[in-house]
Design an enzyme around this catalytic site. Structure first.
Site, PDB file in Angstrom:
ATOM      1  N   ARG A  36       0.803  -1.226   0.000  1.00 42.90           N
ATOM      2  CA  ARG A  36       0.000   0.000   0.000  1.00 42.90           C
ATOM      3  C   ARG A  36       0.834   1.275   0.000  1.00 42.90           C
ATOM      4  O   ARG A  36       0.397   2.309  -0.474  1.00 42.90           O
ATOM      5  CB  ARG A  36      -0.932  -0.005   1.208  1.00 42.90           C
ATOM      6  CG  ARG A  36      -2.004  -1.073   1.062  1.00 42.90           C
ATOM      7  CD  ARG A  36      -2.933  -1.046   2.222  1.00 42.90           C
ATOM      8  NE  ARG A  36      -3.931  -2.101   2.152  1.00 42.90           N
ATOM      9  CZ  ARG A  36      -4.904  -2.251   3.027  1.00 42.90           C
ATOM     10  NH1 ARG A  36      -5.023  -1.415   4.032  1.00 42.90           N
ATOM     11  NH2 ARG A  36      -5.764  -3.220   2.911  1.00 42.90           N
ATOM     12  N   ASP A 138     -15.666   8.168   9.879  1.00 43.64           N
ATOM     13  CA  ASP A 138     -14.540   7.260   9.614  1.00 43.64           C
ATOM     14  C   ASP A 138     -13.257   8.058   9.801  1.00 43.64           C
ATOM     15  O   ASP A 138     -13.269   9.290   9.695  1.00 43.64           O
ATOM     16  CB  ASP A 138     -14.617   6.719   8.173  1.00 43.64           C
ATOM     17  CG  ASP A 138     -13.839   5.427   8.006  1.00 43.64           C
ATOM     18  OD1 ASP A 138     -14.449   4.346   7.979  1.00 43.64           O
ATOM     19  OD2 ASP A 138     -12.575   5.491   7.917  1.00 43.64           O
TER      20      ASP A 138
HETATM   21  C1  LIG Z   1     -13.767  -2.898   7.190  1.00 42.04           C
HETATM   22  S1  LIG Z   1     -14.422  -1.259   7.273  1.00 42.04           S
HETATM   23  C2  LIG Z   1     -16.026  -1.571   7.969  1.00 42.04           C
HETATM   24  C3  LIG Z   1     -17.116  -0.799   7.254  1.00 42.04           C
HETATM   25  C4  LIG Z   1     -18.546  -1.074   7.747  1.00 42.04           C
HETATM   26  N1  LIG Z   1     -18.709  -0.740   9.142  1.00 42.04           N
HETATM   27  C5  LIG Z   1     -18.936  -2.505   7.508  1.00 42.04           C
HETATM   28  O1  LIG Z   1     -19.082  -3.263   8.452  1.00 42.04           O
HETATM   29  O2  LIG Z   1     -19.090  -2.883   6.343  1.00 42.04           O
HETATM   30  C6  LIG Z   1     -13.529  -0.607   8.676  1.00 42.04           C
HETATM   31  C7  LIG Z   1     -13.474   0.929   8.681  1.00 42.04           C
HETATM   32  O3  LIG Z   1     -12.991   1.359   9.953  1.00 42.04           O
HETATM   33  C8  LIG Z   1     -12.231   2.531   9.747  1.00 42.04           C
HETATM   34  N2  LIG Z   1     -11.344   2.753  10.904  1.00 42.04           N
HETATM   35  C9  LIG Z   1     -10.229   2.084  11.273  1.00 42.04           C
HETATM   36  N3  LIG Z   1      -9.685   2.613  12.377  1.00 42.04           N
HETATM   37  C10 LIG Z   1     -10.485   3.648  12.744  1.00 42.04           C
HETATM   38  C11 LIG Z   1     -10.449   4.598  13.813  1.00 42.04           C
HETATM   39  N4  LIG Z   1      -9.477   4.596  14.722  1.00 42.04           N
HETATM   40  N5  LIG Z   1     -11.429   5.526  13.868  1.00 42.04           N
HETATM   41  C12 LIG Z   1     -12.419   5.548  12.957  1.00 42.04           C
HETATM   42  N6  LIG Z   1     -12.509   4.685  11.907  1.00 42.04           N
HETATM   43  C13 LIG Z   1     -11.547   3.747  11.808  1.00 42.04           C
HETATM   44  C14 LIG Z   1     -11.483   2.258   8.453  1.00 42.04           C
HETATM   45  O4  LIG Z   1     -11.040   3.430   7.837  1.00 42.04           O
HETATM   46  C15 LIG Z   1     -12.528   1.490   7.636  1.00 42.04           C
HETATM   47  O5  LIG Z   1     -13.212   2.320   6.735  1.00 42.04           O
END
Ligand SMILES: C[S@@+](CC[C@H](N)C(=O)[O-])C[C@H]1O[C@@H](n2cnc3c(N)ncnc32)[C@H](O)[C@@H]1O
Length: 268
Positions: A36, A138
Site C-alpha cells: 500500500r 470514519d
Molecule cells: C472494514 S471497514 C467496515 C465498514 C462497515 N462498518 C462494515 O461493516 O461494512 C472498517 C473501517 O474502519 C475505519 N477505521 C479504522 N480505524 C479507525 C479509527 N481509529 N477511527 C475511525 N474509523 C476507523 C477504516 O477506515 C474502515 O473504513
C-alpha cells in the site's frame, strides 16, 4: 516499483499507525503495508522507507500523514452486509407517532454502504421525509469523499433488494453507465464527518438510538477496543443499541452494556 522494508522500518510504521488509529499490524501484515505504501515512495521520489517515515512524521506534512492513514486502513464494506442486523433494526424502530427524531450512527462508515443501507430501512419505516437522521464517521478522508457523493459501481450494489434499488437508487446513463447514485431523498438525511475513534477522552458526538460499530474492532487490541467502546457509550441513549460485526464481541470490553444477543448490546 517495489522497495525492501527492514524489521526496524516496519516496526516504526506499525507503531505509528497503532498510535494514531489503534490498528495493530502484526509482522504478517508486512506485505500489506509495503503493497500500500510503495506507490507513495515512488510518487514522492524516495528510495527507502526510512526517508518516507521522516517525511510523513514531519508536522509540516500532516496531509501526507492523513494520506498514509487512508492507505493503511482496510475499507471493505457492502450494502446489506450481515443482513440480520438490518432485520433487527427494522424490528426496534418505534412507530412513527412515537418518534421525535430517530438517530443512528455508523461509526466506521467506510464508503457509506452501511449508512445508506440503514437509510433505506429508516425510510421504509418512518417515511422518506420522516424524523430520522444518520451520521457516518470514519478516520479515512478518502472513503468519506465517496460516501458523501453516494455514487457506487452497480456491482457493489448486488445485495440491495430489487424493490429498494428501484425506489432509492438512480441508475447512471451515458458516461455514468454502470454506476448507481443513492437518491437525494435518502442522502439529505445522512451526513458524513471524519472522526478518529481512538482518541483518549473523545468528545460525545450526539444522542443516538443505535450505533453500528461493525468490522472495525477486529483491527484493534483489547486496550484499544476498550477505549473505543468507552468513547461511544456516552453518545448512546439509555435503552439504545450498539451493534458490532459478526466476528466481534464486547465480552471483557465493557460492563456498561447488556447483551441482547450475540453482537447486539443495549445501554440500560
Ligand atoms: C472494514 S471497514 C467496515 C465498514 C462497515 N462498518 C462494515 O461493516 O461494512 C472498517 C473501517 O474502519 C475505519 N477505521 C479504522 N480505524 C479507525 C479509527 N481509529 N477511527 C475511525 N474509523 C476507523 C477504516 O477506515 C474502515 O473504513
Amino acid at each position: 516499483m517495489s522497495y525492501n522494508i527492514n524489521d526496524a522500518e516496519f516496526k516504526r510504521f506499525s507503531s505509528l499507525i497503532y498510535d494514531i488509529a489503534g490498528i495493530t499490524l502484526t509482522d504478517a501484515k508486512k506485505v500489506l503495508l509495503t503493497g500500500r505504501l510503495s506507490k507513495r515512495l515512488t510518487a514522492l521520489g524516495f528510495g527507502t522507507y526510512t526517508q518516507y517515515f521522516k517525511y510523513v512524521t514531519d508536522p509540516i506534512h500532516a496531509d501526507e500523514l492523513q494520506f498514509m492513514v487512508d492507505l493503511l486502513t482496510t475499507n471493505e464494506t457492502y450494502f446489506f452486509r450481515e443482513p440480520q442486523h438490518f432485520e433487527f433494526l427494522n424490528q426496534i424502530i418505534p412507530p412513527l407517532k412515537q418518534v421525535q427524531n430517530y438517530r443512528v450512527w455508523s461509526a466506521a462508515a467506510s464508503v457509506g454502504a452501511e449508512a445508506y443501507t440503514i437509510s433505506m430501512i429508516l425510510a421504509e419505516k418512518l417515511g422518506e421525509n420522516g424524523p430520522w437522521e444518520i451520521l457516518g464517521t470514519d478516520i479515512s478522508n478518502s472513503v468519506l469523499e465517496q460516501a458523501r457523493r453516494g455514487l457506487y459501481r452497480i456491482s457493489e450494489a448486488e445485495k440491495i433488494p430489487p424493490q429498494f434499488l428501484k425506489k432509492y437508487c438512480l441508475k447512471g446513463n451515458g458516461e455514468q453507465t454502470g454506476t448507481l447514485l443513492i437518491d437525494k431523498k435518502l442522502r439529505q438525511h445522512v451526513r458524513f464527518e471524519q472522526l478518529n475513534l481512538n482518541v483518549e477522552g473523545m468528545k460525545k458526538t450526539g444522542d443516538f438510538d443505535v450505533i453500528f460499530l461493525r468490522n472495525v474492532l477486529i483491527y484493534f487490541d483489547i486496550p484499544t477496543k476498550q477505549r473505543v467502546v468507552a468513547n461511544l457509550i456516552p453518545s448512546l441513549k439509555s435503552g439504545g443499541y450498539l451493534i458490532v460485526g459478526h466476528s466481534e464481541s464486547l465480552n471483557g470490553i465493557t460492563n456498561v452494556l447488556t447483551t441482547v444477543k450475540p453482537t447486539i448490546y443495549r445501554k440500560p
